[in-house]
Design a protein around this motif. Structure first.
Motif, PDB file in Angstrom:
ATOM      1  N   MET A   1      -3.606 -13.725  -9.061  1.00  0.00           N
ATOM      2  CA  MET A   1      -3.229 -14.386 -10.311  1.00  0.00           C
ATOM      3  C   MET A   1      -3.502 -15.867 -10.169  1.00  0.00           C
ATOM      4  SD  MET A   1      -1.277 -13.774 -13.259  1.00  0.00           S
ATOM      5  CE  MET A   1      -0.305 -14.710 -14.393  1.00  0.00           C
ATOM      6  N   ASN A   2      -4.068 -16.436 -11.187  1.00  0.00           N
ATOM      7  CA  ASN A   2      -4.313 -17.867 -11.244  1.00  0.00           C
ATOM      8  C   ASN A   2      -2.970 -18.587 -11.170  1.00  0.00           C
ATOM      9  OD1 ASN A   2      -5.121 -20.507 -12.083  1.00  0.00           O
ATOM     10  ND2 ASN A   2      -6.873 -19.587 -13.118  1.00  0.00           N
ATOM     11  N   THR A   3      -2.886 -19.683 -10.416  1.00  0.00           N
ATOM     12  CA  THR A   3      -1.619 -20.394 -10.278  1.00  0.00           C
ATOM     13  C   THR A   3      -1.322 -21.302 -11.466  1.00  0.00           C
ATOM     14  OG1 THR A   3      -2.699 -22.133  -9.000  1.00  0.00           O
ATOM     15  CG2 THR A   3      -1.675 -20.322  -7.769  1.00  0.00           C
ATOM     16  N   LYS A   4      -2.326 -21.581 -12.296  1.00  0.00           N
ATOM     17  CA  LYS A   4      -2.101 -22.391 -13.491  1.00  0.00           C
ATOM     18  C   LYS A   4      -1.458 -21.533 -14.579  1.00  0.00           C
ATOM     19  CE  LYS A   4      -6.331 -23.917 -14.359  1.00  0.00           C
ATOM     20  NZ  LYS A   4      -7.481 -24.704 -14.808  1.00  0.00           N
ATOM     21  N   SER A   5      -0.650 -22.163 -15.416  1.00  0.00           N
ATOM     22  CA  SER A   5      -0.082 -21.441 -16.552  1.00  0.00           C
ATOM     23  C   SER A   5      -1.198 -21.139 -17.543  1.00  0.00           C
ATOM     24  CB  SER A   5       1.003 -22.272 -17.223  1.00  0.00           C
ATOM     25  OG  SER A   5       0.420 -23.346 -17.947  1.00  0.00           O
ATOM     26  N   ILE A   9      -4.570 -23.241 -18.672  1.00  0.00           N
ATOM     27  CA  ILE A   9      -5.912 -22.647 -18.638  1.00  0.00           C
ATOM     28  C   ILE A   9      -6.611 -22.839 -19.981  1.00  0.00           C
ATOM     29  CG2 ILE A   9      -7.184 -20.453 -18.550  1.00  0.00           C
ATOM     30  CD1 ILE A   9      -5.123 -19.573 -16.393  1.00  0.00           C
ATOM     31  N   ILE A  10      -5.933 -22.508 -21.078  1.00  0.00           N
ATOM     32  CA  ILE A  10      -6.608 -22.557 -22.373  1.00  0.00           C
ATOM     33  C   ILE A  10      -6.819 -23.980 -22.890  1.00  0.00           C
ATOM     34  CG2 ILE A  10      -5.860 -20.226 -22.984  1.00  0.00           C
ATOM     35  CD1 ILE A  10      -3.887 -21.491 -24.987  1.00  0.00           C
ATOM     36  N   ASN A  11      -6.167 -24.952 -22.279  1.00  0.00           N
ATOM     37  CA  ASN A  11      -6.393 -26.346 -22.692  1.00  0.00           C
ATOM     38  C   ASN A  11      -7.848 -26.751 -22.545  1.00  0.00           C
ATOM     39  OD1 ASN A  11      -3.903 -27.109 -23.662  1.00  0.00           O
ATOM     40  ND2 ASN A  11      -3.159 -27.768 -21.661  1.00  0.00           N
ATOM     41  N   GLU A  33      -2.489 -11.138 -16.125  1.00  0.00           N
ATOM     42  CA  GLU A  33      -3.603 -11.628 -15.322  1.00  0.00           C
ATOM     43  C   GLU A  33      -4.182 -12.853 -16.012  1.00  0.00           C
ATOM     44  OE1 GLU A  33      -6.559  -8.704 -14.107  1.00  0.00           O
ATOM     45  OE2 GLU A  33      -5.154  -7.106 -14.673  1.00  0.00           O
ATOM     46  N   ALA A  34      -4.617 -13.812 -15.207  1.00  0.00           N
ATOM     47  CA  ALA A  34      -5.202 -15.022 -15.784  1.00  0.00           C
ATOM     48  C   ALA A  34      -6.316 -15.536 -14.895  1.00  0.00           C
ATOM     49  CB  ALA A  34      -4.129 -16.099 -15.955  1.00  0.00           C
ATOM     50  N   ALA A  35      -7.425 -15.851 -15.512  1.00  0.00           N
ATOM     51  CA  ALA A  35      -8.549 -16.504 -14.851  1.00  0.00           C
ATOM     52  C   ALA A  35      -8.952 -17.670 -15.748  1.00  0.00           C
ATOM     53  CB  ALA A  35      -9.707 -15.526 -14.666  1.00  0.00           C
ATOM     54  N   ASP A  36      -9.825 -18.505 -15.283  1.00  0.00           N
ATOM     55  CA  ASP A  36     -10.191 -19.673 -16.080  1.00  0.00           C
ATOM     56  C   ASP A  36     -10.849 -19.307 -17.408  1.00  0.00           C
ATOM     57  OD1 ASP A  36      -9.124 -21.454 -14.280  1.00  0.00           O
ATOM     58  OD2 ASP A  36     -11.024 -21.753 -13.208  1.00  0.00           O
ATOM     59  N   SER A  37     -11.382 -18.088 -17.508  1.00  0.00           N
ATOM     60  CA  SER A  37     -12.082 -17.711 -18.738  1.00  0.00           C
ATOM     61  C   SER A  37     -11.477 -16.509 -19.458  1.00  0.00           C
ATOM     62  CB  SER A  37     -13.546 -17.401 -18.418  1.00  0.00           C
ATOM     63  OG  SER A  37     -13.606 -16.326 -17.499  1.00  0.00           O
ATOM     64  N   ALA A  52      -7.640 -12.146 -24.164  1.00  0.00           N
ATOM     65  CA  ALA A  52      -8.068 -13.340 -24.898  1.00  0.00           C
ATOM     66  C   ALA A  52      -9.079 -14.041 -24.005  1.00  0.00           C
ATOM     67  CB  ALA A  52      -6.875 -14.247 -25.190  1.00  0.00           C
ATOM     68  N   SER A  53     -10.250 -14.334 -24.551  1.00  0.00           N
ATOM     69  CA  SER A  53     -11.291 -14.922 -23.710  1.00  0.00           C
ATOM     70  C   SER A  53     -11.733 -16.287 -24.211  1.00  0.00           C
ATOM     71  CB  SER A  53     -12.507 -13.992 -23.631  1.00  0.00           C
ATOM     72  OG  SER A  53     -13.182 -13.950 -24.859  1.00  0.00           O
ATOM     73  N   ARG A  54     -12.183 -17.072 -23.248  1.00  0.00           N
ATOM     74  CA  ARG A  54     -12.747 -18.386 -23.548  1.00  0.00           C
ATOM     75  C   ARG A  54     -13.997 -18.223 -24.413  1.00  0.00           C
ATOM     76  NH1 ARG A  54     -13.074 -23.485 -20.536  1.00  0.00           N
ATOM     77  NH2 ARG A  54     -14.921 -24.547 -21.302  1.00  0.00           N
ATOM     78  N   THR A  55     -14.767 -17.188 -24.092  1.00  0.00           N
ATOM     79  CA  THR A  55     -15.991 -16.904 -24.835  1.00  0.00           C
ATOM     80  C   THR A  55     -15.631 -16.314 -26.185  1.00  0.00           C
ATOM     81  OG1 THR A  55     -17.135 -16.428 -22.773  1.00  0.00           O
ATOM     82  CG2 THR A  55     -18.154 -15.600 -24.789  1.00  0.00           C
ATOM     83  N   PHE A  56     -16.277 -16.799 -27.213  1.00  0.00           N
ATOM     84  CA  PHE A  56     -16.059 -16.223 -28.529  1.00  0.00           C
ATOM     85  C   PHE A  56     -17.410 -15.908 -29.145  1.00  0.00           C
ATOM     86  CE2 PHE A  56     -16.136 -20.809 -29.152  1.00  0.00           C
ATOM     87  CZ  PHE A  56     -16.985 -20.972 -30.232  1.00  0.00           C
TER      88      PHE A  56
END
Length: 184
Positions: A1-5, A9-11, A33-37, A52-56
């Motif tokens: 798991m990504n340590t960032k909230s 991440i979504i910022n 689960e969280a990753a940068d994207s 929810a993804s960074r890519t749209f």
């Protein structure tokens, strides 16, 4: 798991995908689960999984918008219905082997709308064209502040039967052994 909230991440995400992800965060809290994207929630609300993804992706039906939130169900789509679903909405994804059905749009309400209409198509309650017209009507009704029953929740019971479809074997072990011997 990504340590960032998830909020941290979504910022860094583009505004459109950040806004869509924030709606899911507001509804279901921190993801599993969280990753940068990518953010993933398991068993959130009625869903098997929400992503929810960074890519749209830009999507023009029924009006221009972006797709970045994927809502997934266990649902068996008969093979003969796949073409109809593709004709209905390109953001609907049926996976026969895994027995999953999903919709990717801007928010959960639009995914409810798409998947409720998919169910109507699969069960023969609406044709593809009727479903597309109804989608457009309900989309406009949401803007008008009118009732939108297909956007409120899933309007069908999810099956308790297994949904994966492993298909049927065509090649015997003997066929595979023979092919391997020929290839040496």
């Amino acid at each position: 798991m990504n340590t960032k909230s998830a909020t941290a991440i979504i910022n860094d995400w583009p505004e459109d995908s950040r806004e869509a992800a924030q709606i899911v965060l507001d509804t279901y809290g921190e993801p599993d689960e969280a990753a940068d994207s990518l953010l993933i929630w398991h068993k959130a609300g009625p869903w098997k999984r929400v992503e929810a993804s960074r890519t749209f992706h830009e999507h023009a039906f029924p009006a221009p918008h972006i797709d970045s939130v994927l809502s997934v169900l266990d649902y068996r789509v008969p093979a003969e219905k796949f073409t109809a679903l593709a004709q209905f909405d390109g953001s609907v994804i049926a996976e026969r082997t895994t027995g999953e059905l999903s919709a990717r749009c801007h928010d959960e309400q639009a995914n409810f709308l798409a998947l409720n209409l998919v169910h109507d198509i699969v069960t023969g309650n609406k044709t593809v064209e009727e479903a597309r017209r109804y989608y457009a009507k309900e989309f406009l009704d949401a803007r008008r502040g009118r009732p939108t029953p297909y956007m409120e929740k899933l309007r069908f019971a999810q099956s308790s039967e297994p949904t994966p479809d492993a298909d049927e074997r065509m090649l015997s072990d003997k066929d595979l052994e023979r092919a391997a011997a020929e290839g040496q």
